[in-house]
Write a protein that holds these residues in place. Structure first.
Motif, mmCIF file in Angstrom:
data_model
loop_
_atom_site.group_PDB
_atom_site.id
_atom_site.type_symbol
_atom_site.label_atom_id
_atom_site.label_comp_id
_atom_site.label_asym_id
_atom_site.label_seq_id
_atom_site.Cartn_x
_atom_site.Cartn_y
_atom_site.Cartn_z
ATOM 1 N N TYR A 53 0.935 -1.353 -0.060
ATOM 2 C CA TYR A 53 -0.083 0.066 0.119
ATOM 3 C C TYR A 53 0.970 1.079 0.043
ATOM 4 C CZ TYR A 53 -4.049 2.588 1.219
ATOM 5 O OH TYR A 53 -5.087 3.791 1.237
ATOM 6 N N ILE A 54 1.028 1.967 -1.046
ATOM 7 C CA ILE A 54 2.024 2.998 -1.351
ATOM 8 C C ILE A 54 1.352 4.480 -1.326
ATOM 9 C CG2 ILE A 54 3.556 3.886 -2.896
ATOM 10 C CD1 ILE A 54 4.083 1.153 -4.005
ATOM 11 N N ASP A 56 1.303 8.254 -2.429
ATOM 12 C CA ASP A 56 1.800 9.211 -3.540
ATOM 13 C C ASP A 56 1.478 10.400 -3.269
ATOM 14 O OD1 ASP A 56 2.586 10.195 -6.068
ATOM 15 O OD2 ASP A 56 1.070 9.412 -7.335
ATOM 16 N N GLY A 65 0.508 7.565 -10.212
ATOM 17 C CA GLY A 65 -0.229 6.395 -9.801
ATOM 18 C C GLY A 65 -0.524 5.326 -10.829
ATOM 19 N N LEU A 68 2.174 3.083 -10.382
ATOM 20 C CA LEU A 68 1.876 2.236 -9.502
ATOM 21 C C LEU A 68 1.041 1.001 -9.717
ATOM 22 C CD1 LEU A 68 1.878 4.984 -6.393
ATOM 23 C CD2 LEU A 68 3.760 3.294 -6.875
ATOM 24 N N TYR A 73 0.420 -2.467 -7.502
ATOM 25 C CA TYR A 73 0.425 -1.823 -6.033
ATOM 26 C C TYR A 73 -1.047 -0.982 -5.895
ATOM 27 C CZ TYR A 73 5.348 -2.925 -6.081
ATOM 28 O OH TYR A 73 6.650 -3.793 -5.888
ATOM 29 N N TRP A 75 -2.492 2.128 -4.133
ATOM 30 C CA TRP A 75 -2.025 3.387 -3.721
ATOM 31 C C TRP A 75 -3.169 4.298 -3.290
ATOM 32 C CZ3 TRP A 75 -3.177 7.776 -7.136
ATOM 33 C CH2 TRP A 75 -3.662 7.439 -8.359
ATOM 34 N N GLY A 95 -6.450 4.448 -7.926
ATOM 35 C CA GLY A 95 -6.057 4.699 -6.663
ATOM 36 C C GLY A 95 -7.141 5.792 -6.068
ATOM 37 N N CYS A 116 6.500 5.184 -0.075
ATOM 38 C CA CYS A 116 5.876 6.394 -0.479
ATOM 39 C C CYS A 116 6.688 6.904 -1.722
ATOM 40 C CB CYS A 116 5.995 7.557 0.655
ATOM 41 S SG CYS A 116 5.636 9.219 0.220
#
Length: 294
Positions: A53-54, A56, A65, A68, A73, A75, A95, A116
């Motif tokens: 879980y990232i 941005d 995004g 990602l 991932y 995000w 996201g 991040c």
């Protein structure tokens, strides 16, 4: 007069409705932003085939995004510009989006994010928009809150365009006071145009190595690999018996396939309002184009 936008006006003013749409339609900007986002994801050095879980920061219209999402991932994006976030919604990014000023800190629970990324955002916090703006306090709020919402051992990668060494020193000082282990990487250091700065922050113990910086030789090698792998070659086909013929086939592209690959616009439904953006969701446009019966 400086061409840097952060020296002219605040980001929420600079990226208004018109500028947000122009930014999302600029093919050169899309290409550069995607390259930097892919590089930032590489610098995260996350375990392969593992969910993450990232966060941005400064997600804008969702260009980073999309990188990602393509990497698999989940995000969440944060940006101060309502216009840029509106473009991201229209582009149908995958996201979640959150409007907030990074200089006021982050409003998330502790230990939520695995990593991040931030592309071309951090330099905005180092300049004074008003007489009461204090860059050092704004950076401190950002890094202190970021350290709390990251899991221990997580990594944050910031790509930025610093104006001078003092700006980098201020960023490093605030990040270290928040508890981060600070590293810096410069890609293409000998190039005035291609040079890219990345500030790498590790929260807690450092368990991952930092990839080496890229050089112009690496860029040429990567370009050659992309040109060679651009087209899929069927080696079992008896027509590929001679090298000259194979090279010619690599250089030729079926026009319908080429248009499908380059198709990045949104095909609106009949009962829905069509998007005015030139570059919409890449995934939706490509899938719908290839599914069409010719």
């Amino acid at each position: 007069m400086s061409r840097r936008p952060e020296l002219k006006r605040p980001p929420q003013v600079h990226y208004g409705d018109t500028a947000a749409v122009q930014y999302a339609n600029n093919s050169r900007m899309l290409h550069i932003q995607r390259e930097m986002a892919d590089r930032a994801i590489e610098l995260l050095s996350l375990p392969q085939d593992a969910p993450a879980y990232i966060l941005d920061l400064g997600c804008g219209s969702g260009l980073s995004g999309e990188a990602l999402s393509d990497a698999g991932y989940v995000w969440l994006g944060v940006d101060i510009s309502h216009s840029m976030l509106s473009v991201a919604v229209e582009r149908d990014v995958e996201g979640d989006l959150f409007q907030s000023d990074l200089g006021d800190g982050l409003y998330f629970r502790e230990g939520v994010f695995d990593a991040c990324v931030s592309i071309s955002t951090l330099q905005w916090l180092t300049h004074c928009d008003t007489s009461h703006t204090k860059p050092k306090q704004r950076l401190a709020k950002l890094f202190n809150s970021l350290y709390k919402c990251l899991k221990r051992g997580a990594r944050a990668v910031f790509q930025l365009y610093p104006t001078d060494a003092k700006q980098l020193e201020l960023i490093s000082e605030c990040a270290m006071k928040a508890g981060f282990v600070v590293s810096m990487l410069v890609d293409y250091p000998n190039s005035s145009k291609a040079k890219k700065y990345y500030v790498i922050l590790d929260a807690g113990s450092v368990k991952r190595l930092i990839p080496k910086a890229l050089t112009m030789a690496d860029a040429c090698e990567q370009q050659q690999k992309q040109m060679y792998c651009a087209q899929e070659i069927d080696e079992d086909n008896p027509s590929f018996t001679n090298n000259e013929e194979r090279i010619k086939m690599q250089q030729e592209v079926d026009p319908i396939q080429k248009q499908a690959i380059q198709s990045q616009f949104i095909h609106g439904d009949k009962n829905k309002k069509k998007s005015h953006l030139k570059y919409g969701s890449k995934k939706r446009g490509k899938d719908r184009f290839q599914d069409k019966e010719w």
